[in-house]
Structure formats: structure tokens, C-alpha cells
Design a protein around this motif. Sequence first.
Motif, short mmCIF file in Angstrom:
data_model
loop_
_atom_site.label_atom_id
_atom_site.label_comp_id
_atom_site.label_asym_id
_atom_site.label_seq_id
_atom_site.Cartn_x
_atom_site.Cartn_y
_atom_site.Cartn_z
N TYR A 1 51.43 -28.05 130.21
CA TYR A 1 52.12 -28.81 129.33
C TYR A 1 53.40 -29.30 130.08
CZ TYR A 1 49.31 -26.74 125.86
OH TYR A 1 48.41 -26.13 125.23
N THR A 2 54.00 -30.36 129.60
CA THR A 2 55.45 -31.13 130.35
C THR A 2 56.57 -30.89 129.38
OG1 THR A 2 55.01 -33.15 129.56
CG2 THR A 2 53.82 -32.76 131.65
N VAL A 3 57.51 -30.75 129.86
CA VAL A 3 58.80 -30.52 129.07
C VAL A 3 58.90 -31.85 128.19
CG1 VAL A 3 61.41 -30.38 129.39
CG2 VAL A 3 59.90 -29.30 131.01
N ALA A 4 58.68 -32.84 128.62
CA ALA A 4 58.92 -34.30 127.87
C ALA A 4 57.82 -34.03 126.61
CB ALA A 4 58.49 -35.41 128.56
N GLY A 5 56.58 -33.71 127.00
CA GLY A 5 55.55 -33.45 126.00
C GLY A 5 56.11 -32.52 124.91
N GLU A 6 56.47 -31.49 125.30
CA GLU A 6 56.81 -30.38 124.54
C GLU A 6 58.01 -30.67 123.50
OE1 GLU A 6 54.48 -28.60 124.29
OE2 GLU A 6 54.75 -26.67 125.43
N GLY A 7 58.92 -31.50 124.35
CA GLY A 7 60.10 -32.04 123.42
C GLY A 7 59.53 -32.77 122.31
N SER A 8 58.70 -33.58 122.74
CA SER A 8 58.16 -34.70 121.59
C SER A 8 57.49 -34.00 120.60
CB SER A 8 57.07 -35.64 122.11
OG SER A 8 57.96 -36.06 123.52
N LEU A 9 56.80 -33.01 120.89
CA LEU A 9 56.11 -32.13 119.89
C LEU A 9 57.18 -31.54 118.78
CD1 LEU A 9 53.06 -31.37 119.56
CD2 LEU A 9 53.53 -29.27 120.61
N ILE A 10 58.05 -30.90 119.56
CA ILE A 10 59.17 -30.12 118.74
C ILE A 10 59.83 -31.33 117.69
CG2 ILE A 10 61.32 -29.06 118.84
CD1 ILE A 10 60.21 -27.76 121.36
N LEU B 1 60.21 -29.11 114.41
CA LEU B 1 60.28 -27.54 114.58
C LEU B 1 61.59 -26.77 115.00
CD1 LEU B 1 56.92 -27.69 116.57
CD2 LEU B 1 57.21 -27.16 114.28
N ASP B 2 61.84 -25.86 114.37
CA ASP B 2 63.36 -25.09 114.81
C ASP B 2 63.23 -23.59 115.44
OD1 ASP B 2 62.63 -23.67 112.52
OD2 ASP B 2 63.91 -24.91 111.10
N LEU B 3 61.87 -23.45 115.90
CA LEU B 3 61.64 -22.01 116.57
C LEU B 3 60.61 -22.17 117.31
CD1 LEU B 3 62.45 -19.00 116.46
CD2 LEU B 3 61.20 -18.68 114.31
N LEU C 1 59.54 -23.43 126.87
CA LEU C 1 60.94 -22.77 127.02
C LEU C 1 61.98 -23.70 127.38
CD1 LEU C 1 59.57 -19.70 128.67
CD2 LEU C 1 60.03 -20.02 126.21
N ASP C 2 61.80 -24.68 128.37
CA ASP C 2 62.60 -25.69 128.74
C ASP C 2 63.03 -26.86 127.61
OD1 ASP C 2 62.79 -24.60 131.22
OD2 ASP C 2 60.96 -25.68 132.01
N ALA C 3 61.96 -27.17 127.06
CA ALA C 3 62.11 -28.09 125.69
C ALA C 3 63.00 -27.25 124.80
CB ALA C 3 60.96 -28.42 125.34
N ALA C 4 62.68 -26.03 124.40
CA ALA C 4 63.50 -25.38 123.60
C ALA C 4 65.05 -25.14 123.79
CB ALA C 4 62.91 -23.94 123.29
N ARG C 5 65.31 -24.96 125.26
CA ARG C 5 66.65 -24.75 125.68
C ARG C 5 67.53 -26.06 125.54
NH1 ARG C 5 65.66 -24.60 130.69
NH2 ARG C 5 64.95 -22.30 130.74
N ALA C 6 66.75 -27.28 125.87
CA ALA C 6 67.40 -28.40 125.84
C ALA C 6 67.76 -28.68 124.46
CB ALA C 6 66.55 -29.56 126.30
N ARG C 7 66.91 -28.24 123.39
CA ARG C 7 67.15 -28.62 122.02
C ARG C 7 68.18 -27.31 121.36
NH1 ARG C 7 63.70 -31.22 123.82
NH2 ARG C 7 62.91 -33.40 123.22
N GLY C 8 68.55 -26.48 122.10
CA GLY C 8 69.33 -25.18 121.41
C GLY C 8 68.45 -24.41 120.46
#
Length: 242
Positions: free
Chosen positions: A172-181, A186-188, A203-210
Amino acid sequence: MRVLILGGTGEARDLAAALHAQNVAVISSLAGRVARPRLPVGEVRIGGFGGPDKLAEWLRANEIAAVVDATHPFAERISASAAQAASAAHKPLLRLERPGWSERDGDRWTWADDLDHAARLIPQCARVLLTTGRQGLPAFARSEAFFLIRCVDPPDPPLPPHHELLLDRGPYTVAGEGSLIDAHRLDLVVTKDSGGALTHAKLDAARARGLPVIVVRRPPRPQTPAVATVAEAVAWARAHAG
Ligand code: NAP
């Protein structure tokens, strides 16, 4: 004489490819859990052995010089079985295990001891990206939270009452995971400490969104000599290939 690789991971496939390229005879073993597994190069067998005694018999009967247990960090039973069988059949055994993930600045992780503990840590109002795999889903079946369940093959019930299924597999990519979140609000994130690069992007996408992340600790392992890289396992297997 051949090297048996207990597989089901990217590292196991990389090891099979590297040994194959160096003319070391290899047979890879898969559990047969996934309908369309990514197959390693070289000879492959699929399915359980029938427990440690049967595995020891199999090692003796199949001209195995050495065994590399390159299974997933959460595949507890096959590793225990391999340790017992290799000892009984007097075959050298190496564990190839990728390092676990570690927290970075900005991460908001909570460690859980196992899946049941992770389920208890989830607030009932949460919207969760759940990536702990198909087999452990019953642990979450009584939660009232919403789960986006991502796994490779369709899971069997019981499943949590509020969920959506996403059948997919990494990398998976960070951009893809961010879009999914974002798309699922999603909040967790709930994950096992699988380690490796293929599924790290969440994990990177979660960190970027806090976003908070619940990380399930690895289970205890048998006391088997272990290495963390494919290169080290290649050197060991070459030395023990017979
Ligand atoms: P497990 O609980 O440790 O193993 C259950 C049984 O499946 C074992 O007792 C063994 O049956 C059989 N088995 C497992 N791995 C095998 C292999 N490589 N070759 C032949 N038989 C195998 O394992 P699991 O957690 O179900 O995982 C199954 C496979 O999926 C593993 O190979 C692992 O590398 C891969 N995987 C697991 C996870 C995870 O989160 N657990 C994630 C990604 C990939 P017998 O006792 O009959 O020999």
C-alpha cells in the motif's frame, strides 16, 4: 539435499528466489490459507504437515538438509512445530523474522497484548481501519464500533455488526491509505506489529492525520537462532545446504 523454507511472507519468497538463483535446491511450504497465494519461485508444497511429529517425519523422508522458518511473526503454531520437529529430526533450523515496527515522533500508538485486548481498547463510537487479518476477526465481533475490515480473502462469521469489507492485499502507499482513511471518515487504525515495508503506509498516513493506532504485540517465539534479513538467511542456508 534441499532447504525447506516455511513461507507465506515476502521474505520467504525473496529467500527462495535468492537461493534458487544461486543453485541451492529449495522447497517452499505454504499453509494454503489464501485462495490465490503469491507463489515463490522453485518447488512449492501447500498444506499443513499434521503437527510436529508428522513434520519431523516429512523432514526425514524428503531429503531436507536444513529448515528456514520464514513464516509471519504472528504464525505461532507453525514456528513451535518447526522448532520441535527440527530438533526431533536433527535438522538445523533458522528463524528469519523481520524486525517489528517502532514508534516515531508524532505517532499516537497504544500497545495491545493480543487481539482481545485490542478489541477492549476500541471506543464504541470509533470508526476503525482493521488490518489484523481474517482469522482473528471474532475478537472484534461484539464491538459496536464501525470497522472497515481489510483482508485478502472473505472472512467467516462472526464479524462485528457494523462493518464494511475491503478485499485487498499490499503493498500500500501512504497516499492510498490516506484517501481510504478520509473516504471512510476513519479515526482509529488497529494493526498487528507485522513489521516490514509492504503494509507500513497506514502508520505514516495515521501519523500525518494525528490518528491513534492500536498495535498488537508479537506473540512469544521459540528460542530458535534468528536473523532479520534475507541476506543473512541466504548465507546460513548456503552453509547448511549439504
Ligand atoms: P499458524 O497458526 O502458526 O499455523 C496453523 C497451522 O497451519 C500449523 O500448525 C500448520 O499445520 C499450518 N501451517 C502454517 N504455516 C504453514 C506453512 N508455511 N507450511 C505448511 N503448513 C503451515 O499460522 P497462521 O497464523 O494460520 O498462518 C498461516 C500462514 O500464513 C503462515 O505460513 C504465515 O506465514 C502466513 N501468514 C500469516 C499471517 C498472520 O497474521 N498469522 C499473516 C500473513 C501471512 P500443521 O500443524 O498441520 O503442520
